[in-house]
Write an enzyme that holds these catalytic residues in place. Structure first.
Site, PDB file in Angstrom:
ATOM      1  CE  LYS A  59       0.135   6.531  -2.345  1.00 22.83           C
ATOM      2  NZ  LYS A  59      -1.111   6.854  -1.379  1.00 22.83           N
TER       3      LYS A  59
ATOM      4  CB  SER B 129      -1.195   8.570   1.972  1.00 22.18           C
ATOM      5  OG  SER B 129      -0.707   7.419   1.681  1.00 22.18           O
TER       6      SER B 129
ATOM      7  N   GLY C 184       0.839  -1.474  -0.059  1.00 27.41           N
ATOM      8  CA  GLY C 184       0.156   0.198   0.053  1.00 27.41           C
ATOM      9  C   GLY C 184       0.852   1.304   0.145  1.00 27.41           C
ATOM     10  CB  SER C 185      -0.040   4.612   1.355  1.00 28.59           C
ATOM     11  OG  SER C 185      -1.231   4.878   0.699  1.00 28.59           O
ATOM     12  CB  THR C 186       4.567   1.771   3.327  1.00 28.80           C
ATOM     13  OG1 THR C 186       4.265   0.389   2.800  1.00 28.80           O
ATOM     14  CG2 THR C 186       3.922   1.889   4.644  1.00 28.80           C
TER      15      THR C 186
END
Length: 572
Positions: A293, A343, A289-291
């Protein structure tokens, strides 16, 4: 006068006697000299029996030499059937104490042998009760049993051994050849009346062996305890399926805590389902997921494609081909720093558009994704990242926000740890050294740099970006008064059995390091399938804060900025 016929008969008799005597002499010579060793062995076999008794398995210590796995001396019970006077009564008495079938015990007690094991490695209370019965023909031998004094602490990493002291899971299994002890050969003799006599340990017939080697882990018992306590609290509070917390020193790659929930107790591992033994930090993969990014932003910065003043507008969704990428809500105008702090899926999709598939893929691989970390633990997965030739038109955009790629928790913390280590990716370490019982180092595991994955000149900009996540973004619940923290939240939808994203199953996570300008520790918190609230910022970030505060106190990490009178209001 002796006739010729009589003389011939005497001669034949003498020849026959001579031949028999010669044959007997030859046979005696053959037995005495040629087969003497075999015959001696057979004779001994009638009077002796060899027992193999394993010595103490090596101890597993934490980094401060606190015992996490050890061998304790226990009683094993045996019988001498030829000395048992009332086998049926004895079988009944012992069955009540040992929890064994009396028929099985009766067969052992009446066996045609001078030595029969009844039960090995019994509990101290059982042994004491049997001693108090003082039954003729029942005796005890000292053996070693594996014991885990901290129960479930670090069990998924340490593993356990079976009844025969052979490692079955974890480090106990992988490093079995180092931990395994030598075997003493104990001689059992029979006296003239057929009674069993055990030779003492200093008997020349006994072959002396040595204890197993010791292993010193990088795990810190105190930090491990804090991580497990907070992990249990959040998983039970949120009724989560499972969870994990890793604590690491980014400059060395040393793992200080390796917590996986639900726990199991290696002292009684058979009472737990086997799937609970899984060392999910290395064996299971998940969409980050967003980690992820973080790595998308770094790829863009390394290619020089995103000027710091460049801004993007997020209306809450963006169309890519015939697919739509959504944000939880519109974020408006923001630069790359704001995209990471908020995020923002839409903003990241707009940014990554400028980077080619091939270069993006290359930058991802540099961080160690799609390959094992080579930590040396069994069952380690390499993750899942398709090659660019297999990407769809949408793949680059979904991978940029942490979908369509799967990683292990260990890969993720090592990759972010590289940022905290001035851009240098390290090889993870869970074992410091292996030593003999006398203290001689057999094997030592030292910090090992893998490669520079982020240019040194970009580190301040990335640190600032990740610090803003905690001060002004989705990770505000991770704030600790007096400390600057860099981190990133994630709330990832899980893929269901049909290959589609589940509407109600999520993985909440937060990864962060502190102090941001000189990181001492990095912590990853993952909560799998929380019920109710499922945002990384509201579940994982506060857990990070609780673990971090305990570590700050324990390690004596000093504040890096003035203490505020009041904590800022968190967004949740």
């Amino acid at each position: 006068m002796v006739t010729r016929s009589y003389r011939e008969r005497i001669l034949v008799f003498i020849i026959i006697i001579s031949l028999i005597s010669f044959f007997l002499i030859i046979r005696l010579f053959y037995i005495q000299l040629v087969q003497s060793r075999k015959m001696t062995g057979l004779a001994k076999g009638e009077h002796t029996k060899i027992l193999q008794i394993e010595l103490a398995r090596g101890t597993i210590f934490d980094c401060n030499l606190q015992e996490l796995a050890m061998s304790i001396e226990v009683d094993s019970i045996y019988s001498q059937p030829n000395r048992i006077e009332r086998p049926y009564k004895t079988a009944i008495q012992l069955s009540n104490i040992l929890g064994m079938n009396p028929t099985t015990l009766y067969k052992k007690l009446t066996h045609n042998s001078s030595f029969v094991w009844l039960k090995r490695k019994v509990e101290k209370k059982q042994s004491q009760k049997i001693r108090e019965l003082n039954i003729k023909g029942i005796d005890f031998l000292k053996e070693y049993k594996r014991f885990y004094p901290k129960n479930h602490l670090g069990a998924h990493l340490i593993g356990f051994v079976g009844l025969d002291n052979e490692g079955l899971e974890g480090i106990e299994s992988i490093y079995d050849k180092y931990l395994k002890a030598g075997i003493n050969r104990l001689v059992v003799l029979k006296d003239g009346e057929g009674r069993t006599i055990l030779c003492p340990q200093n008997n020349p017939l006994v072959k002396k062996a040595s204890n197993g080697n010791d292993i010193i882990l990088t795990i810190d018992e105190i930090i491990q305890h804090h991580a497990e306590a907070e992990l249990k609290n959040i998983c039970e509070e949120q009724k989560a399926k499972s969870g994990s917390i890793i604590v690491m020193v980014p400059k060395t790659g040393e793992i200080l805590a390796w917590a996986i929930y639900p726990f199991y107790n290696p002292n009684c591992f058979s009472q737990f389902p086997s799937h609970q033994y899984r060392n999910t930090i290395v064996t299971d993969i998940f969409e980050p997921g967003s980690t992820f990014k973080i790595f998308s932003a770094i790829a863009l910065l390394k290619e020089g494609l995103i000027p710091s003043e460049k801004t993007y507008f997020c209306p809450g969704h963006i169309q890519i081909g015939n697919k739509t990428i959504h944000c939880h809500h519109p974020h408006g105008t923001q630069n790359l720093e704001g995209i990471i702090a908020n995020s923002c899926n839409v903003g990241m999709a707009q940014c990554i558009h400028r980077l080619s598939d091939r270069k993006f893929y290359s930058h991802i691989l540099e961080f160690g994704f799609n390959e094992p970390t080579k930590i040396g633990l069994s069952g380690e997965e390499k993750g899942l990242l398709p090659k660019p030739k297999d990407w769809s038109r949408l793949s680059k955009y979904t991978i940029a926000i942490g979908q369509g790629i799967s990683v292990t928790p260990l890969q993720l913390i090592m990759a972010v740890g590289a940022i905290a280590n001035n851009g240098v990716l390290m090889k993870p370490i869970v074992i410091k050294a292996i030593k003999t019982p006398q203290g001689k180092i057999i094997k030592e595991f030292k910090p090992t740099p893998v490669r520079q994955v982020v240019p040194l000149e970009l580190i301040p900009q990335i640190n600032k970006m990740l610090t803003k996540v905690v001060t002004d973004g989705t990770g505000e619940s991770a704030q600790i008064n007096g400390y600057e923290i860099a981190g990133k939240t994630a709330t990832a939808q899980k893929v269901d059995a049909n290959g589609k994203y589940s509407p109600d199953k999520f993985i909440a996570s937060f990864i962060g390091y502190l102090p941001a300008d000189d990181p001492k520790v990095i912590i990853l918190v993952i909560v799998d399938e929380p019920k109710g609230t499922y945002w990384g910022g509201t579940i994982a970030a506060p857990t990070f804060k609780k673990v971090a505060k305990r570590i700050i106190s324990y390690m004596g990490i000093l504040p890096t900025k003035p203490l505020a009178e009041e904590q800022s209001q968190h967004k949740g």
